[in-house]
Design a protein around this motif. Structure first.
Motif, PDB file in Angstrom:
ATOM      1  N   PRO A  97     -18.768  75.636 -55.719  1.00  0.00           N
ATOM      2  CA  PRO A  97     -18.099  74.391 -56.162  1.00  0.00           C
ATOM      3  C   PRO A  97     -18.296  73.222 -55.198  1.00  0.00           C
ATOM      4  O   PRO A  97     -18.266  72.057 -55.618  1.00  0.00           O
ATOM      5  CB  PRO A  97     -16.614  74.794 -56.227  1.00  0.00           C
ATOM      6  N   SER A  98     -18.535  73.532 -53.916  1.00  0.00           N
ATOM      7  CA  SER A  98     -18.729  72.470 -52.921  1.00  0.00           C
ATOM      8  C   SER A  98     -19.973  71.646 -53.224  1.00  0.00           C
ATOM      9  O   SER A  98     -20.011  70.440 -52.941  1.00  0.00           O
ATOM     10  CB  SER A  98     -18.829  73.072 -51.520  1.00  0.00           C
ATOM     11  N   TYR A  99     -20.998  72.280 -53.797  1.00  0.00           N
ATOM     12  CA  TYR A  99     -22.206  71.542 -54.160  1.00  0.00           C
ATOM     13  C   TYR A  99     -21.888  70.449 -55.191  1.00  0.00           C
ATOM     14  O   TYR A  99     -22.426  69.335 -55.128  1.00  0.00           O
ATOM     15  CB  TYR A  99     -23.259  72.486 -54.731  1.00  0.00           C
ATOM     16  N   PHE A 100     -21.011  70.779 -56.147  1.00  0.00           N
ATOM     17  CA  PHE A 100     -20.680  69.821 -57.213  1.00  0.00           C
ATOM     18  C   PHE A 100     -19.759  68.720 -56.707  1.00  0.00           C
ATOM     19  O   PHE A 100     -19.949  67.543 -57.021  1.00  0.00           O
ATOM     20  CB  PHE A 100     -20.035  70.561 -58.390  1.00  0.00           C
ATOM     21  N   PHE A 101     -18.767  69.101 -55.900  1.00  0.00           N
ATOM     22  CA  PHE A 101     -17.830  68.104 -55.386  1.00  0.00           C
ATOM     23  C   PHE A 101     -18.512  67.123 -54.437  1.00  0.00           C
ATOM     24  O   PHE A 101     -18.230  65.931 -54.442  1.00  0.00           O
ATOM     25  CB  PHE A 101     -16.656  68.782 -54.685  1.00  0.00           C
ATOM     26  N   LEU A 102     -19.406  67.642 -53.586  1.00  0.00           N
ATOM     27  CA  LEU A 102     -20.072  66.798 -52.591  1.00  0.00           C
ATOM     28  C   LEU A 102     -21.387  66.221 -53.097  1.00  0.00           C
ATOM     29  O   LEU A 102     -22.020  65.417 -52.409  1.00  0.00           O
ATOM     30  CB  LEU A 102     -20.323  67.611 -51.310  1.00  0.00           C
ATOM     31  N   LYS A 103     -21.807  66.667 -54.302  1.00  0.00           N
ATOM     32  CA  LYS A 103     -23.038  66.171 -54.933  1.00  0.00           C
ATOM     33  C   LYS A 103     -24.250  66.351 -54.017  1.00  0.00           C
ATOM     34  O   LYS A 103     -25.011  65.423 -53.749  1.00  0.00           O
ATOM     35  CB  LYS A 103     -22.876  64.698 -55.316  1.00  0.00           C
ATOM     36  N   VAL A 104     -24.394  67.576 -53.511  1.00  0.00           N
ATOM     37  CA  VAL A 104     -25.535  67.927 -52.675  1.00  0.00           C
ATOM     38  C   VAL A 104     -26.223  69.146 -53.269  1.00  0.00           C
ATOM     39  O   VAL A 104     -25.656  69.853 -54.114  1.00  0.00           O
ATOM     40  CB  VAL A 104     -25.111  68.219 -51.219  1.00  0.00           C
ATOM     41  N   PHE A 105     -27.444  69.392 -52.800  1.00  0.00           N
ATOM     42  CA  PHE A 105     -28.223  70.522 -53.295  1.00  0.00           C
ATOM     43  C   PHE A 105     -28.274  71.610 -52.223  1.00  0.00           C
ATOM     44  O   PHE A 105     -28.167  71.323 -51.024  1.00  0.00           O
ATOM     45  CB  PHE A 105     -29.647  70.073 -53.658  1.00  0.00           C
ATOM     46  N   PRO A 106     -28.457  72.857 -52.643  1.00  0.00           N
ATOM     47  CA  PRO A 106     -28.580  73.937 -51.652  1.00  0.00           C
ATOM     48  C   PRO A 106     -29.807  73.738 -50.772  1.00  0.00           C
ATOM     49  O   PRO A 106     -30.788  73.096 -51.172  1.00  0.00           O
ATOM     50  CB  PRO A 106     -28.731  75.192 -52.530  1.00  0.00           C
TER      51      PRO A 106
END
Length: 368
Positions: A97-106
């Motif tokens: 979920p942190s990827y979506f909240f922070l709008k970053v990619f792995p």
């Protein structure tokens, strides 16, 4: 930002006339604490508190549960090793979920990074198996004290592999903690359960030390991965590494558990476990949860504060585990073990002081 603010506040305090009373000294430090508190949002302190509790409560709880497993009829070292890594999806629940909240990619995976995770996962699986032998044959308080030598090996491998600074305070901590472990070794006759043989106690002692050495190596190699392959360190990147290493450790441990017929062994152990099957599966499930909560807590503390605070909490959880084991599990606690505990705490303090030396503030630090 937090560190620079503290430095500026300290400089202001130093520039002023030295406090002449205890009240003025306390007032100066209270001002510094308030400045630090208001420099961060309340969410920062809530998360830091939860991370600290994860280290101080979850890690000792997982250690006690490992000992409870063996003390009440559990026999498989592979099962306890598997428990240490079976909670890896909890990290994914936080990370994804942190990827979506922070709008970053792995972080993209290449061959070198993947191989490094595979190697670290294999070493972590071996490390957990070594610690399982320790908790099978040693009192939880003794196993926790011996495991504190991982700090010694972290410093040594960090110096050899990552070129971390080694100052006199850190060298002093290595000598002190080594002396504390020697005291435990000399007091082995009064530091074991009656049903544990001399041979089993020696096996547990040796595997605990070897597991601590491997643990220190894993810390150094993890930092080397950050320095050489990732080139950055953020909360998400640390979680990604922890997730991948735990996943591969889970795969290797599951293979070992299948080969040793461990999953079938769970059913037979549950029927003979003191307290019944419900107690058995409660120990297994809570062992999985508490270990991963401890891992997440340590990750949060390192990111939100510093490796120094993580070192402080790591030092505090050793006596917490030992005292809890004496109270809850009736571990033997001789005068020599108490002396060893005090000396170990002293060694931790020396290490923390050496790590926090102003001369080292710009040098890379080992997460320990």
């Amino acid at each position: 930002m937090q560190q620079s603010l503290l430095v500026s506040v300290r400089e202001e305090i130093m520039d002023e006339a030295p406090p002449k009373s205890l009240r003025q000294i306390m007032s100066a430090y209270w001002t510094m604490a308030c400045e630090m508190y208001y420099s961060k949002p309340i969410s920062h302190w809530i998360l830091l508190f939860l991370g600290s509790m994860g280290m101080l409560v979850a890690f000792p709880a997982s250690s006690l549960l490992s000992r409870i497993y063996f003390a009440n009829g559990g026999k498989s070292k592979w099962i306890i090793s598997w428990v240490s890594v079976a909670g890896w999806p909890l990290i994914a629940i936080v990370l994804i979920p942190s990827y979506f909240f922070l709008k970053v990619f792995p972080t993209p995976l290449d061959l070198k990074l993947t191989l490094s995770y595979v190697v670290l996962g294999f070493l972590s699986a071996a490390d957990n198996l070594m610690y399982a032998y320790a908790y099978a044959y040693l009192p939880a308080s003794t196993a926790a004290l011996l495991a504190s030598t991982s700090l010694v090996f972290s410093a040594l491998f960090g110096y050899l592999l990552v070129k971390n600074t080694m100052n006199l305070s850190i060298i002093n901590s290595i000598v002190i903690i080594t002396a504390a472990m020697t005291i435990i070794a000399l007091d082995s006759s009064s530091d074991r359960y009656g049903y544990i043989t001399d041979h089993q106690y020696i096996i547990g002692f040796v595997w605990d030390i070897l597991g601590s050495a491997l643990h220190g190596l894993i810390f150094a190699l993890s930092e080397l991965v950050f320095v050489k392959l990732l080139g950055k360190r953020s909360f998400l990147v640390v979680l990604e590494q922890q997730l991948m290493v735990s996943l591969f450790a889970f795969i290797f441990t599951t293979i070992g558990l299948v080969i040793s017929n461990g999953f079938h062994g769970m059913k037979s152990e549950a029927t003979t476990f003191d307290g019944g099957a419900n107690a058995y599966y409660s120990v297994i499930v809570w062992g999985i949860i508490t270990f991963q909560l401890g891992v997440l807590g340590a990750t949060a503390v390192v990111f939100l504060s510093s490796t120094v605070l993580a070192g402080v909490l790591n030092a505090v959880r050793v006596p917490v585990t030992s005292i809890a084991a004496v109270i809850l599990l009736h571990d033997p606690m001789s005068g020599f073990k108490i002396l060893s505990l005090i000396i170990t705490f002293w060694g931790f303090g020396s290490y923390i002081y050496g790590s926090y030396s102003p001369a080292k503030k710009d040098a890379p630090q080992t997460i320990s």
